[in-house]
Scaffold this motif. Structure first.
Motif, PDB file in Angstrom:
ATOM      1  N   GLU A  30      -9.471 -39.601 -56.495  1.00 56.98           N
ATOM      2  CA  GLU A  30      -8.324 -39.070 -55.761  1.00 56.98           C
ATOM      3  C   GLU A  30      -7.739 -37.877 -56.506  1.00 56.98           C
ATOM      4  N   PHE A  46      -0.782 -31.451 -51.858  1.00 59.21           N
ATOM      5  CA  PHE A  46      -2.208 -31.686 -51.616  1.00 59.21           C
ATOM      6  C   PHE A  46      -2.500 -33.122 -52.014  1.00 59.21           C
ATOM      7  N   GLN A  47      -3.227 -33.841 -51.165  1.00 61.54           N
ATOM      8  CA  GLN A  47      -3.644 -35.197 -51.491  1.00 61.54           C
ATOM      9  C   GLN A  47      -4.890 -35.527 -50.698  1.00 61.54           C
ATOM     10  N   GLU A  48      -5.933 -35.966 -51.421  1.00 59.89           N
ATOM     11  CA  GLU A  48      -7.151 -36.371 -50.723  1.00 59.89           C
ATOM     12  C   GLU A  48      -7.950 -37.329 -51.601  1.00 59.89           C
ATOM     13  N   ALA A  76     -14.360 -40.953 -47.288  1.00 67.15           N
ATOM     14  CA  ALA A  76     -13.850 -39.711 -47.879  1.00 67.15           C
ATOM     15  C   ALA A  76     -14.961 -38.687 -48.082  1.00 67.15           C
ATOM     16  N   ARG A  77     -14.562 -37.452 -48.353  1.00 66.33           N
ATOM     17  CA  ARG A  77     -15.524 -36.389 -48.665  1.00 66.33           C
ATOM     18  C   ARG A  77     -15.931 -36.469 -50.129  1.00 66.33           C
ATOM     19  N   VAL A  82     -14.040 -31.652 -51.831  1.00 64.75           N
ATOM     20  CA  VAL A  82     -12.590 -31.796 -51.994  1.00 64.75           C
ATOM     21  C   VAL A  82     -12.053 -30.789 -53.003  1.00 64.75           C
ATOM     22  N   ASP A  85     -11.601 -27.199 -51.746  1.00 65.58           N
ATOM     23  CA  ASP A  85     -10.381 -27.013 -50.950  1.00 65.58           C
ATOM     24  C   ASP A  85      -9.137 -27.073 -51.827  1.00 65.58           C
ATOM     25  N   LYS A 165      -0.487 -38.846 -55.516  1.00 64.88           N
ATOM     26  CA  LYS A 165       0.635 -38.126 -54.919  1.00 64.88           C
ATOM     27  C   LYS A 165       1.971 -38.655 -55.437  1.00 64.88           C
TER      28      LYS A 165
END
Length: 326
Positions: A30, A46-48, A76-77, A82, A85, A165
């Protein structure tokens, strides 16, 4: 300049660290970040999640902390997608802010492992908010957890810790409360990529000490023989100084010396020998003005080291004598 408050969550093998020899002990799962302007106002987030490739099963301790559902990670990617980006979101003119020193090295190790180009400058400066919290609100030496810092400042806990986050949010709250007249000059240096040559070595001067980061050496003995590593210079007047106490080590890892500037007084030198990711050695040297009382204590410490070494040598000679007599 903008500020990127970044936090990472990562996973590791349930059976230990079998992939450490491949350069990746922790795999990022993450990435979270907040973007702050020069007024320390939040202007973006930003959070992924990141799909794990190397360690697809989440370590039970990690799962207990982050509580991310396996199906979320499976959907998820990948890290290269990630992080590409993420860097586009960061922009060009920014400085990372992290809680502690681990996030930036682990980010770059994941980049190395997955073949993502590292365009960060060398040296890479950042703000360690954990250290700055200690300097502004504590004793300047201790390092506490993010949750402990939030409690000490009596900040409201709006969400749980140990998600990227959320930890960025709490770090940003603390960052806004720092005395930036005091903290703004106290940048930290990332050690993932080190100076490749003597002319690239890092020398920084802070209000009450100086820091030098060397290039890599094959051993600590080779590093200590280097004139620049072993030198002592007053960071106020830049005079080269003769040492009152030459470099000595109480533990074989950290080395100390005492020098005296005719104009500014006693300076204590400290060298921390560190291992680079390549397995070589590099030196981080600091020099700091100290009062005469601390200079005297340094002499006592040197004498204690000498006495211990003397006793060990006597014991070794006695053992050899006993073995010869047998």
């Amino acid at each position: 300049m903008q500020y990127i408050v970044m936090d990472l969550e990562w996973n590791q093998s349930p059976k230990g660290r079998p992939m450490q020899d491949r350069g990746l002990t922790f795999e990022i799962i993450e990435i979270g970040a907040l973007k702050l302007n020069e007024k320390m106002e939040i202007i973006g987030e930003f959070q992924e999640l990141v799909k794990p490739q190397l360690y697809p099963k989440i370590h039970e301790i990690i799962q207990e902390m982050v509580r991310i559902a396996p199906e979320e990670l499976a959907a998820a990617r990948t890290f290269p997608e990630v992080v590409k980006d993420f860097f586009a979101w960061c922009g060009d003119d920014f400085r990372f802010c992290t809680w502690g020193t681990m996030d930036l090295p682990e980010l770059q190790k994941n980049m190395d492992f997955y073949g993502v180009e590292n365009s960060f400058p060398i040296p890479l400066y950042y703000y360690d908010i954990q250290k700055l919290f200690s300097i502004c609100f504590d004793d300047g030496k201790s390092r506490v957890s993010l949750e402990t810092a939030v409690e000490q400042l009596e900040l409201e806990k709006k969400t749980k810790f140990h998600r990227a986050k959320a930890d960025c949010y709490y770090t940003a709250l603390i960052l806004e409360l720092l005395d930036w007249k005091k903290a703004g000059r106290l940048v930290s240096v990332d050690y993932h990529r080190l100076p490749a040559a003597r002319e690239e070595e890092i020398y920084l001067v802070f209000p009450d000490y100086s820091k030098y980061v060397s290039r890599e050496f094959d051993s600590k003995e080779e590093a200590l023989q280097d004139k620049r590593v072993a030198s002592a210079t007053c960071y106020l007047c830049r005079k080269a100084l003769r040492k009152k106490i030459k470099w000595f080590s109480p533990n074989g890892k950290n080395y100390y010396c005492l020098a005296q500037c005719p104009e500014h007084g006693f300076l204590q030198g400290k060298i921390r020998m560190k291992k680079s990711d390549s397995g070589k050695t590099f030196a981080v040297k600091t020099l700091k003005l100290i009062p005469a009382e601390r200079a005297a204590l340094l002499r006592v410490k040197q004498q204690e080291v000498r006495e211990k070494r003397k006793i060990k040598n006597q014991e070794r000679r006695q053992r050899q004598k006993n073995e010869n007599e047998e």
